[in-house]
Design an enzyme around this catalytic site. Structure first.
Site, mmCIF file in Angstrom:
data_model
loop_
_atom_site.group_PDB
_atom_site.id
_atom_site.type_symbol
_atom_site.label_atom_id
_atom_site.label_comp_id
_atom_site.label_asym_id
_atom_site.label_seq_id
_atom_site.Cartn_x
_atom_site.Cartn_y
_atom_site.Cartn_z
ATOM 1 C CG ASN A 178 24.996 -54.170 -102.750
ATOM 2 O OD1 ASN A 178 24.779 -54.726 -103.826
ATOM 3 N ND2 ASN A 178 26.202 -54.133 -102.213
ATOM 4 C CG PHE B 112 18.854 -61.307 -105.601
ATOM 5 C CD1 PHE B 112 19.698 -61.171 -104.512
ATOM 6 C CD2 PHE B 112 19.406 -61.386 -106.865
ATOM 7 C CE1 PHE B 112 21.071 -61.099 -104.688
ATOM 8 C CE2 PHE B 112 20.778 -61.317 -107.056
ATOM 9 C CZ PHE B 112 21.608 -61.168 -105.964
ATOM 10 C CB CYS C 104 28.477 -56.729 -100.609
ATOM 11 S SG CYS C 104 30.065 -56.687 -101.445
ATOM 12 C CE LYS D 287 28.166 -65.140 -104.208
ATOM 13 N NZ LYS D 287 27.582 -64.214 -105.161
HETATM 14 P P1 NAD Z 1 39.269 -57.347 -99.699
HETATM 15 O O1 NAD Z 1 39.317 -57.215 -98.234
HETATM 16 O O2 NAD Z 1 39.173 -58.707 -100.330
HETATM 17 O O3 NAD Z 1 40.521 -56.613 -100.356
HETATM 18 C C1 NAD Z 1 41.018 -55.356 -99.978
HETATM 19 C C2 NAD Z 1 42.521 -55.373 -100.201
HETATM 20 O O4 NAD Z 1 43.023 -54.046 -100.092
HETATM 21 C C3 NAD Z 1 43.300 -56.194 -99.179
HETATM 22 O O5 NAD Z 1 44.094 -57.154 -99.877
HETATM 23 C C4 NAD Z 1 44.189 -55.162 -98.454
HETATM 24 O O6 NAD Z 1 45.429 -55.699 -98.075
HETATM 25 C C5 NAD Z 1 44.321 -54.113 -99.518
HETATM 26 N N1 NAD Z 1 44.688 -52.764 -99.056
HETATM 27 C C6 NAD Z 1 44.138 -52.032 -98.054
HETATM 28 N N2 NAD Z 1 44.712 -50.820 -98.000
HETATM 29 C C7 NAD Z 1 45.633 -50.758 -98.977
HETATM 30 C C8 NAD Z 1 46.548 -49.763 -99.447
HETATM 31 N N3 NAD Z 1 46.614 -48.551 -98.907
HETATM 32 N N4 NAD Z 1 47.358 -50.062 -100.483
HETATM 33 C C9 NAD Z 1 47.314 -51.273 -101.060
HETATM 34 N N5 NAD Z 1 46.474 -52.248 -100.679
HETATM 35 C C10 NAD Z 1 45.637 -51.996 -99.649
HETATM 36 O O7 NAD Z 1 38.022 -56.465 -100.167
HETATM 37 P P2 NAD Z 1 37.042 -56.708 -101.412
HETATM 38 O O8 NAD Z 1 36.045 -57.760 -101.103
HETATM 39 O O9 NAD Z 1 37.835 -56.801 -102.668
HETATM 40 O O10 NAD Z 1 36.234 -55.330 -101.398
HETATM 41 C C11 NAD Z 1 36.848 -54.111 -101.791
HETATM 42 C C12 NAD Z 1 35.757 -53.075 -101.982
HETATM 43 O O11 NAD Z 1 34.890 -53.450 -103.063
HETATM 44 C C13 NAD Z 1 34.841 -52.897 -100.769
HETATM 45 O O12 NAD Z 1 34.472 -51.557 -100.647
HETATM 46 C C14 NAD Z 1 33.625 -53.737 -101.129
HETATM 47 O O13 NAD Z 1 32.455 -53.283 -100.498
HETATM 48 C C15 NAD Z 1 33.548 -53.512 -102.624
HETATM 49 N N6 NAD Z 1 32.860 -54.594 -103.344
HETATM 50 C C16 NAD Z 1 33.123 -55.901 -103.042
HETATM 51 C C17 NAD Z 1 32.492 -56.912 -103.761
HETATM 52 C C18 NAD Z 1 32.740 -58.365 -103.432
HETATM 53 O O14 NAD Z 1 32.006 -59.205 -103.942
HETATM 54 N N7 NAD Z 1 33.741 -58.709 -102.628
HETATM 55 C C19 NAD Z 1 31.617 -56.582 -104.794
HETATM 56 C C20 NAD Z 1 31.389 -55.253 -105.098
HETATM 57 C C21 NAD Z 1 32.029 -54.264 -104.362
#
Ligand code: NAD
Length: 434
Positions: A211, A252, A263, A324
């Site tokens: 990233n 990119f 991210c 985006k």
């Molecule tokens: P998000 O905020 O969309 O989703 C997280 C979810 O986890 C929420 O719905 C929340 O209610 C739930 N949650 C939190 N604690 C919990 C628990 N104890 N039990 C059950 N549910 C729980 O986050 P996201 O965008 O999906 O990102 C998640 C991870 O993945 C992050 O670390 C992020 O950096 C990584 N990531 C995200 C992307 C992206 O494009 N969004 C891409 C690669 C990696």
């Protein structure tokens, strides 16, 4: 294989649905009861192309389930994925790992038999060790392995990215875990996707390094764009000219208003903090963060300059709010810097975004949201393209001219061509092209 996905956000839901589509039985767990209720009703809480159909098919085939109750899902699972958020901790920019550790405690209390605990959330180096300690402490008897399996999907193309990734990275030294992970991703063998096995810490760092490198590449071309504006060069042509070199690559290298999203901003910051903590400061990334923050703020100045400097009493018609296209995600979107700065200069902002307005309403105040691009620019003193949604790429420009009070167009995504726009009588400003 039976999979439990803890956290049903962007990554949890997409990964869960894709694993189910591979043929595994997946239970997606979330603490947010309303989210789970909506999913049970067949409603998808995020906008992601193709996800509604993928979820519907796998629910119908009884391979994909949703619940707020982690107990059964974890007890029966071969692999439990942690896919909860890791936002920036307020104040210092470190990744906030409280959700990850809470999930680890929950998993420890509920798991039964040999279980692979997989961190899909983006977590700093050493988090896997910490999770292992938490589980050992709560359940000294437990049979488990903690694996790092970072996710590289892009919002807007998430399903394709998950099903046809460039590589899958798996960080573990445990043979049993290696076997489970290989089985989970076996359907990718068809496309000969490389499964890259590494140590756990290495895998954790790969995600941040990837990233940070992409953020740096974007920031590099953005600074080249600034030079282009000064010397009369064209950044799109520079990007093509360097991108055709295989050692550089063309991705990119799109100059714009600065990177945003869920991210890059938080992950670059977290890497900077980790590097500093370990006494190996990563100055290139520190600078990337600074340059990008400044750039997002500078965009309002660019717009004001194009509009003659004084925005008091003027109206800006703004197209695109999300960070985006093809997502409704507003996290750290450049629009969150641009809109308040324009308002502070006295402008009224009328805006349209195809999918992001319900999220934007929660994060921006005083914006007049409109039903379409033409409505957003009606009576405005300038049209500003912030996000390059497809539907903004081929606007009826004669209509645009008639609807605007003055024919000023600020194109922060280089969607249109300067010579063409000038020929049509627009006062046209873009990024890195004069
Ligand atoms: P998000 O905020 O969309 O989703 C997280 C979810 O986890 C929420 O719905 C929340 O209610 C739930 N949650 C939190 N604690 C919990 C628990 N104890 N039990 C059950 N549910 C729980 O986050 P996201 O965008 O999906 O990102 C998640 C991870 O993945 C992050 O670390 C992020 O950096 C990584 N990531 C995200 C992307 C992206 O494009 N969004 C891409 C690669 C990696």
């Amino acid at each position: 294989m039976r999979v439990a996905m803890i956290g049903t956000g962007y990554v949890g839901l997409v990964s869960g649905a894709c694993f189910a589509d591979f043929g595994h039985v997946v239970t997606c767990v979330d603490k947010d009861a309303s989210k789970i209720e909506r999913l049970k009703q067949g409603e998808i809480p995020i906008f992601e192309p193709g996800l509604d159909q993928l979820v519907a098919t796998n629910v119908r085939e009884e391979r994909l389930f949703f619940t707020t109750e982690a107990a059964d899902a974890i007890k029966d699972a071969d692999a439990v994925f942690i896919a909860v958020g890791t936002p920036s901790r307020r104040g210092d920019g470190h990744a906030d790992l409280s959700y990850v550790y809470a999930a680890a405690e929950e998993i420890a209390d509920l798991m039964d038999g040999f279980t692979v605990v997989v961190t899909k959330s983006t977590v700093p180096v050493g988090t896997g060790d910490e999770i292992e300690e938490i589980i050992k402490k709560r359940r000294p008897d437990a049979q488990f392995a903690v694996v790092s399996n970072p996710e590289f999907l892009r919002e807007g193309a998430a399903i394709n990215d998950f099903k046809r990734p460039d590589r899958v990275v798996v960080g573990t030294d445990d043979e049993r875990a290696r076997h489970v992970m290989s089985e989970l991703y076996r359907p990718l063998n068809l496309n000969e996707t490389p499964l890259v096995f590494t140590g756990r810490r290495t895998s954790e760092l790969i995600k941040y390094a990837a990233n940070a490198f992409l953020a740096l590449k974007i920031t590099f071309i953005n600074e080249i764009a600034d030079i282009c504006e000064k010397v009369g060069a064209d950044v799109n042509q520079v990007a093509r000219g360097i991108g055709l070199d295989n050692r550089i690559g063309s991705k990119f290298l799109h100059a714009g208003p600065g990177y945003g999203g869920s991210c890059f901003p938080k992950d670059t910051l977290a890497l900077v903090r980790t590097a500093a903590d370990y006494g190996a400061p990563i100055r290139l990334v520190e600078t990337t963060v600074e340059v990008n923050n400044a750039r997002k703020k500078a965009m309002a100045e660019k717009i004001a300059a194009a509009m003659g400097g004084d925005l008091q009493g003027k109206t800006v018609g703004l197209l695109g709010l999300t960070f985006k296209p093809n997502t409704d995600d507003m996290r750290d979107s450049p629009s969150l810097d641009i809109v308040p700065a324009l308002q502070a200069k006295g402008a009224t902002v009328q805006a349209f975004d195809p999918e992001g307005m319900h999220e934007a309403e929660k994060m921006l105040s005083g914006v007049v949201f409109k039903d379409g691009p033409y409505e957003a620019i009606t009576g405005a003193d300038a049209m500003v393209i912030v996000t390059e949604w497809d539907q903004f790429r081929a606007l009826d420009l004669d209509r645009v001219r008639l609807l605007l009070r003055s024919p000023t167009l600020v194109d922060l995504r280089n969607v249109y061509r300067p010579d063409d726009m000038r020929a049509r009588g627009f006062n046209y400003t873009s990024i890195g092209r004069v």
